[in-house]
Design an enzyme around this catalytic site. Sequence first.
Site, PDB file in Angstrom:
ATOM      1  N   SER A  96       0.901  -1.178  -0.034  1.00 32.59           N
ATOM      2  CA  SER A  96       0.000  -0.017   0.061  1.00 32.59           C
ATOM      3  C   SER A  96       0.856   1.193  -0.059  1.00 32.59           C
ATOM      4  CB  SER A  96      -0.951  -0.230   1.142  1.00 32.59           C
ATOM      5  OG  SER A  96      -1.914   0.830   1.075  1.00 32.59           O
ATOM      6  N   ASP A 220     -10.037  -4.912  -4.906  1.00 29.55           N
ATOM      7  CA  ASP A 220      -9.389  -3.844  -3.964  1.00 29.55           C
ATOM      8  C   ASP A 220     -10.544  -2.620  -4.068  1.00 29.55           C
ATOM      9  OD1 ASP A 220      -7.819  -2.056  -2.782  1.00 29.55           O
ATOM     10  OD2 ASP A 220      -6.021  -2.961  -3.197  1.00 29.55           O
ATOM     11  N   HIS A 248      -7.929  -5.210  -0.873  1.00 30.93           N
ATOM     12  CA  HIS A 248      -6.671  -5.013  -0.778  1.00 30.93           C
ATOM     13  C   HIS A 248      -5.597  -5.825   0.162  1.00 30.93           C
ATOM     14  CE1 HIS A 248      -4.102  -1.247  -0.698  1.00 30.93           C
ATOM     15  NE2 HIS A 248      -4.279  -1.196   0.818  1.00 30.93           N
TER      16      HIS A 248
END
Length: 290
Positions: A96, A220, A248
């Site tokens: 991320s 996601d 995610h």
Amino acid sequence: MGQYIQVEDKVKLYVEDIGEGTPVVFIHGWPLNHKMFEYQFIQLPRQGYRCIGIDLRGFGKSDSPWEGYSYNRMADDIRAVIDELKLENAVLAGFSVGGALAVRYMSRHAGHGISKLILMGAAAPSFVQRDNFPFGAPEEQVENLLVATHTDRPQMVTDFSELFTANSGSDSFAAWLHQHGVDASAQGTVRVLESLRDEDLRGDIASIHVPTAIFHGEQDKICSIELAKLLHQGIANSKLVVFEESGHGMLFDEPQKFSEELTGFLAGQQVPLEAITSEDVILNSDKVIL
């Protein structure tokens, strides 16, 4: 074994260092810490890898200053850890915002000490939509998160965690994930979120010249799959691995596949460049700039 490493502005970063062999440096996502990779820290040392987890400033056990949350500063933090530990031919694995920082590190520090790169659900090339870049999240989404952080941070973490995976998992897992999020400092949570809103990595992508694996969940809801496709097109010698049943957090949604793909990439040779077609993502419009 855990230790503290002091960086240039006297901030002390907590670094977990377990195992021996090829070093794999893990950079966590927002608003978590290195413990999100605990399953990898159990598995990889058995297979001859040295797992190094950095708590970014403001998160986990690291210091939480008010300043210093730009991508440049945090990329310099990663460099300080790599230099202090004298790492060579390491694998840099960012999740991320950690993926975004890994991209900036490769650009700003010319891939110093890194032989392979893994980008997992990366918030790159840009987390938010911009002029000529319609692929990220609306900037309003970040502003709403900032308001929620200032008014009820624990509830914000709860709401954000519900978007994290495609499979809800157990109540205990939800509580575990939530605890890591609320353990972050308020200032780190806010300032990194501001960096996610303000930073743009489109100019950094071409600087990556090591074999790169891009892992991304097809479902996601935080960093859309289009971002992964853009990264794949922009990074030569990259491999895109789509986790069809994942949100995610693909390492939690599809742990078996994640483990197989991770260890396969770590052990494998240079990966071939794979082409992305216009059916995957439209890039030939003059309105889009990568």
